[in-house]
Design an enzyme around this catalytic site. Structure first.
Site, short mmCIF file in Angstrom:
data_model
loop_
_atom_site.label_atom_id
_atom_site.label_comp_id
_atom_site.label_asym_id
_atom_site.label_seq_id
_atom_site.Cartn_x
_atom_site.Cartn_y
_atom_site.Cartn_z
CB ILE A 1 -0.86 -0.10 1.12
CG1 ILE A 1 -1.94 1.05 1.06
CG2 ILE A 1 -0.16 0.32 2.43
CD1 ILE A 1 -3.11 1.03 2.17
CE LYS A 2 3.80 1.97 5.11
NZ LYS A 2 3.26 2.97 6.01
CG ASP A 3 3.77 0.63 -4.40
OD1 ASP A 3 4.75 0.55 -4.00
OD2 ASP A 3 3.37 -0.25 -5.21
#
Length: 453
Positions: A42-44
């Protein structure tokens, strides 16, 4: 249809119903599978948002260097964006993170500086301090500071929250999410609560982190802080991205429960997710009394299991940490099934010919070599043969002249799989100390005997 570059594939991740792991929960439980992002987490989302906002503000200039303190996933998102946009990356991280995460970052050309975990954030050795120092020292550099950079939570306000709302057709009643930087839960929660203030937002914390007590008492208690194993959640300070007003409740999950549930998700749902996902689902099950029939619970699955192959998906690692006990044979079982016999050793001052005679008379193929009662090495039939072929005069010399490294030591709880993998052409046995402190040798024959007994 095609995309112009990999960054355009970020987001629009699937929502998948959990069936087996959530069978005891009366509500519908849905997993937001963030592993389909190009960096598998999700950090993208927030990595790209932070970069784009920094470009607009002029903080990040062409050809610049991105410097960040990251446990891996944010670094991956930043590194992917940097490849496309032409930036360099230097990441500071902690030594508790999995090696796979560092290897993945380096694969994208990033430099990784590994820092100790068990130090205060203010300590110059901490990964927070190291990344801040590097930003000052490296020309044309920029530190995103994912903890306090509100572009982090804004990315999830603009993307994750709306996706969840649309995918559940506005029926979501609860959001369950691990809390680390706070950007995912706070950004998603802000959007969802604007749509429906009654949605409950439940944060997953870990023992050793300050979040839960701070939420409940308003006290930042340093006594709550101690090292923990769970990756991706919990902190020993209060990031600005954690909006405690948006999080209704925190549930703490142990390292053991998080690690074991990580594996259960793969085995029961076929979803290969990371450690913080295990913590989130373990926390969900601990909170099952909060949910009723008709509720729609969304759990964020932040990252991919491939980054935890040396840890949560490694049975020996789990056993070493006391997380896993199963029916597989251990060194203790193998010794118990052996015929009782005193271990044969030879003192390092004895001659090679004496060693040969001992091997012949005792019908053995290897002998541990001792010095003042302690095992310092070994000699084997092949060691003796190789030495004598080279120099026959060695017969009368001390065995210490041809002694090789000792057999590797294992403890009584070491699994039969690990012991078997350690026995090879170079190491034809392993050593173990029994319950009474006496050394024992385990050979391949002993393993076969234990299995067939």
């Amino acid at each position: 249809m095609w995309y112009n570059n990999i960054l355009e594939t970020i987001g629009n991740t699937p929502l998948v119903k959990l069936n087996k792991v959530a069978k005891d929960i009366p509500a519908t439980v849905l997993a937001k599978i963030e592993t389909t992002n190009p960096g598998n987490s999700i950090k993208d989302r927030m990595a790209l948002k932070m970069i784009e906002d920094a470009e607009k503000s002029g903080k990040l200039k062409p050809g610049g260097t991105i410097i960040e303190g990251t446990s891996g996933n944010t670094g991956m998102g930043l590194a992917i964006a940097a490849v496309i946009k032409g930036y360099k990356c230097i990441f500071a991280s902690t030594d508790k993170q999995s090696k796979e995460k560092f290897d993945a970052l380096r694969a994208f050309g990033a430099e990784v500086v590994v820092c100790p975990t068990n130090v205060d954030p203010e300590d110059p050795r901490s990964y927070y301090s190291v990344s801040s120092r590097l930003e000052k020292e490296v020309p044309n550099s920029w530190k995103p500071n994912q903890y306090d950079n509100l572009s982090n939570s804004q990315a999830n306000y603009e993307q994750t929250g709306p996706e969840i709302w649309e995918q559940t057709e506005g029926k979501i009643t609860h959001l369950v999410c691990g809390v680390g930087t706070g950007g995912t839960i706070s950004g998603s929660a802000r959007y969802l609560k604007e749509k429906n203030p009654n949605i409950q937002v439940l944060g997953i914390d870990t023992y050793g982190s300050v979040f839960k007590k701070y939420k409940e008492t308003g006290i930042f208690d340093k006594n709550e802080i101690y090292p923990y194993i769970t990756e991706g959640i919990g902190e020993d300070f209060l990031p600005q991205n954690v909006d405690f007003n948006l999080i209704d409740y925190f549930e703490k999950v142990t390292d053991k429960d998080a690690a074991l549930m990580t594996r259960e998700i793969a085995r029961k749902e076929g979803i290969f997710a990371g450690n913080s996902t295990g913590a989130a689902v373990a926390g969900l099950l601990q909170m099952k009394d909060r949910f009723k029939e008709g509720d729609v619970v969304v759990v964020i699955f932040p990252d991919h299991g491939s980054r935890y192959m040396g840890k949560m998906y490694n049975e020996d690692w789990l056993r070493d940490h006391g997380f896993l006990k199963d029916d597989k044979l251990t060194a203790r079982d193998i010794i118990a099934k052996k015929e009782s016999a005193e271990i044969i050793t030879i003192d390092s001052e004895k001659t090679v010919i004496e060693a040969i005679n001992t091997i012949k008379s005792m019908n053995i193929s290897q002998i541990p070599v001792t010095q003042q009662g302690s095992i310092i090495g070994k000699i084997t039939e092949s060691d003796i043969l190789d030495a004598l072929l080279e120099n026959p005069a060695l017969k009368s010399q001390p065995v210490q002249n041809i002694t090789t490294a000792p057999f590797p030591y294992v403890d009584l709880n070491t699994s039969i799989d690990k012991i078997s993998s350690m026995i090879n052409k170079e190491n034809i046995a392993v050593l173990v100390t029994d319950e009474n402190g006496n050394p024992e040798i385990i050979t391949q024959y002993d393993i076969i005997n234990a299995i067939s007994a």
